[in-house]
Design an enzyme around this catalytic site. Structure first.
Site, mmCIF file in Angstrom:
data_model
loop_
_atom_site.group_PDB
_atom_site.id
_atom_site.type_symbol
_atom_site.label_atom_id
_atom_site.label_comp_id
_atom_site.label_asym_id
_atom_site.label_seq_id
_atom_site.Cartn_x
_atom_site.Cartn_y
_atom_site.Cartn_z
ATOM 1 N N GLY A 217 17.060 36.421 108.436
ATOM 2 C CA GLY A 217 16.142 35.550 108.021
ATOM 3 C C GLY A 217 16.122 34.377 108.586
ATOM 4 N N HIS A 218 15.388 33.437 108.054
ATOM 5 C CA HIS A 218 14.947 32.040 108.190
ATOM 6 C C HIS A 218 16.368 30.706 108.283
ATOM 7 C CE1 HIS A 218 13.915 29.339 104.603
ATOM 8 N NE2 HIS A 218 13.752 30.822 104.524
ATOM 9 N N ASP A 219 17.075 30.020 109.150
ATOM 10 C CA ASP A 219 17.796 29.212 108.801
ATOM 11 C C ASP A 219 19.077 29.598 108.958
ATOM 12 O OD1 ASP A 219 16.232 26.508 109.351
ATOM 13 O OD2 ASP A 219 14.955 27.780 107.716
#
Length: 309
Positions: A217-219
């Site tokens: 997932g993001h970041d």
């Protein structure tokens, strides 16, 4: 996400059309989410529950939906919808640029790197030396790939973050202006999906090996020399430290840290941060030895009931 140049508070307020609190020439260097903000960054907040966290964060510009007391050394952008205006800024500073070729002319590709047929390499992508991208790999704009990286077919690097705000009319997406960073000597299996950061970077550390059908997932930041087995799902904003092993079908919640050299056994749900150097199993997650003892005791329950009768 850092801006190409330093802007003033007045310039930023003009882009989103909102009033502000602070000097006209207050320096604005970029914009980021709360977990990665630095001095000079804009952070947005649209719920009273998180006002204090945003105002006391490292960010020096707060995009907020209420005029509150401004902390010393900071500035405010007053918006009736900070979520919307954060998207306006992302569109302004990191606009979508449509592609018209399979490999962008603005991409930089190192010596001896092989890109198999039907791959897509987006704008401003950087790929290092001696890499191998198998057929049908998709690399979105601004992705950075180091040296000696192998990526198998069907993998997608840089899709949007799964980040939405619920509105009466449906879900409003928070636009992603971040990147994916793949460091040297990483191996990524087939049909993996690694989402870009909302404003920062999703990072896979040097020497890490990822099996087929893994989602990141993001970041999220994955450390060096980690092993991640198939069908693992890693949520956004997770920190996985060096030399962690995640076996098949592990799932995590967002915003947690998995300590260095932890081993997480298959089908575990990592529901909280866990210390390094230990083995874990189960949902909710516990140290594996303790969880296996509990399961052994559960099997004894019928015998215990029979004895009580």
């Amino acid at each position: 996400m850092k801006f190409p140049k330093i802007h003033t508070l007045k310039e930023i307020a003009a882009i989103i059309g909102c009033p502000y609190v602070g000097p006209d020439d207050f320096a604005v260097q970029g914009m980021n989410e709360i977990h990665v903000v630095e001095p000079g960054d804009i952070v947005f907040v649209d719920h009273p529950k998180y006002y204090d966290k945003a105002l006391q964060s490292a960010a020096t510009i707060v995009l907020i939906n209420k005029e509150v007391a401004c902390p010393e050394g900071k500035a405010l952008l007053i918006s009736d919808d900070p979520f919307r205006d954060f998207n306006v800024l992302t569109k302004h500073f990191r606009p979508f640029v449509a592609a018209n070729v399979s490999i962008s002319t603005s991409a930089t590709i190192g010596e001896e790197t092989i890109i198999q047929p039907n791959c897509f390499i987006g704008n401003s992508v950087t790929i290092g030396k001696n890499c191998l991208l198998h057929a049908n790999v998709i690399v979105y704009d601004n992705t950075v790939i180091g040296d000696n990286v192998i990526i198998h077919s069907g993998t997608v690097l840089g899709a949007d973050a799964f980040y939405y705000k619920k509105r009466p009319e449906g879900f409003d997406q928070l636009l992603s202006g971040g990147r994916v960073i793949i460091e040297d000597n990483v191996g990524i299996g087939a049909l993996c999906t690694i989402d870009k950061g909302v404003t920062g970077d999703t990072t896979i550390g040097a020497g890490t090996k990822i099996d087929n059908q893994v989602h990141v997932g993001h970041d999220t930041v994955i450390g060096k020399k980690c092993l991640i087995a198939s069908q693992t799902g890693i949520a956004g904003c997770v920190v996985i430290e060096d030399e962690v092993t995640l076996w098949g079908q592990v799932g995590t919640t967002s915003g947690i840290t998995i300590g260095a050299k932890a081993v997480v056994l298959g089908q575990t749900g990592v529901t909280k941060s866990i210390e390094g150097g230990k083995s874990y199993f189960g949902t909710p997650v516990e140290e594996s030895r303790e969880k296996l003892k509990q399961l052994a005791n559960v099997k004894r329950i019928p015998d215990i009931l029979n004895k009580l009768k």
